[in-house]
Design a protein around this motif. Structure first.
Motif, PDB file in Angstrom:
ATOM      1  N   LEU A  35       0.833  -1.209   0.000  1.00 37.66           N
ATOM      2  CA  LEU A  35       0.000   0.000   0.000  1.00 37.66           C
ATOM      3  C   LEU A  35       0.868   1.260   0.000  1.00 37.66           C
ATOM      4  N   ILE A  36       1.958   1.219   0.727  1.00 41.56           N
ATOM      5  CA  ILE A  36       2.879   2.357   0.739  1.00 41.56           C
ATOM      6  C   ILE A  36       3.471   2.559  -0.653  1.00 41.56           C
ATOM      7  N   GLU A  79       0.922   4.167  -2.844  1.00 40.48           N
ATOM      8  CA  GLU A  79       0.821   5.600  -2.553  1.00 40.48           C
ATOM      9  C   GLU A  79       1.955   6.368  -3.221  1.00 40.48           C
ATOM     10  N   VAL A 130       0.720   6.990  -6.622  1.00 38.31           N
ATOM     11  CA  VAL A 130      -0.258   8.092  -6.598  1.00 38.31           C
ATOM     12  C   VAL A 130       0.482   9.425  -6.567  1.00 38.31           C
ATOM     13  N   ALA A 131       1.484   9.538  -5.716  1.00 42.46           N
ATOM     14  CA  ALA A 131       2.235  10.792  -5.603  1.00 42.46           C
ATOM     15  C   ALA A 131       2.937  11.140  -6.912  1.00 42.46           C
ATOM     16  N   SER A 139       0.284  12.213  -9.422  1.00 41.59           N
ATOM     17  CA  SER A 139      -0.256  13.511  -9.046  1.00 41.59           C
ATOM     18  C   SER A 139       0.709  14.633  -9.419  1.00 41.59           C
ATOM     19  N   ALA A 145      -4.641  14.975  -7.603  1.00 39.42           N
ATOM     20  CA  ALA A 145      -4.606  13.915  -6.591  1.00 39.42           C
ATOM     21  C   ALA A 145      -5.771  12.947  -6.760  1.00 39.42           C
ATOM     22  N   SER A 167      -5.267   9.077  -7.722  1.00 38.20           N
ATOM     23  CA  SER A 167      -5.799   8.034  -6.833  1.00 38.20           C
ATOM     24  C   SER A 167      -6.773   7.126  -7.574  1.00 38.20           C
TER      25      SER A 167
END
Length: 187
Positions: free
Chosen positions: A119-120, A123, A126-127, A130, A144, A148
């Protein structure tokens, strides 16, 4: 054991996955992985910080490919479409057959700390998306949300692809998941 052996990283990964399947993740040691690959523990640590990282190797390549695909996506695409095109570029990394990714995912699913690590890593995607979308002129909150959403589409498609035995490729699963997202949000 030689000092330098070509293909050491791949051999270590294969040895680790074989041992994880035979003995379990927690029961497998770095020393056993290195021995199975006919390499030293020192060589293992040149390639991986720990045995968990064997499961997450390639994250940098995946992120880089997605960032490049986003930068190359046509300017007229919406933020979501550009982000989904970008995550779709990852399909090439995983290839046509989900056997290796299935084995990897089975190990991750069996251990909460590995699921958390995954999950990290997601993310991180995602970053990166974004930031790339903001570079395309998409405002922060919209970037964002699109990033996501694209990663959620990717995760759903990836899980479907792993469970599938009908020969669909990951790219097809990504397009299907995007269609389902569009149907849910259209209502």
């Amino acid at each position: 054991m030689g000092r330098w052996v070509p293909g050491a990283r791949g051999r270590l990964q294969r040895a680790a996955f074989d041992l994880f399947a035979e003995r379990g993740f927690e029961q497998t040691t770095v020393a056993e992985i290195a021995a199975r690959a006919e390499l030293t523990e020192r060589t293992f640590f040149r390639h991986f910080a720990d045995k968990r990282e064997v499961l997450f190797a390639g994250q940098e390549e995946l992120t880089a490919r997605i960032v490049v695909a986003l930068a190359e996506a046509p300017a007229e695409l919406s933020a979501l479409d550009a982000a989904v095109v970008a995550v779709g570029a990852s399909a090439e990394i995983f290839g046509d057959r989900p056997d290796g990714p299935r084995a990897r995912q089975a190990v991750i699913n069996a251990h909460p700390e590995l699921r958390e690590r995954e999950l990290i890593k997601m993310e991180g995607l995602v970053a990166a998306l974004s930031t790339g979308l903001e570079g395309r002129g998409v405002p922060g909150a919209a970037a964002a949300l699109a990033a996501s959403s694209a990663v959620a589409v990717f995760r759903m498609a990836f899980e479907r692809w792993l469970r599938s035995d009908d020969g669909r490729d990951l790219g097809t699963c990504i397009r299907e998941a995007l269609g389902e997202l569009r149907a849910v949000t259209a209502g």
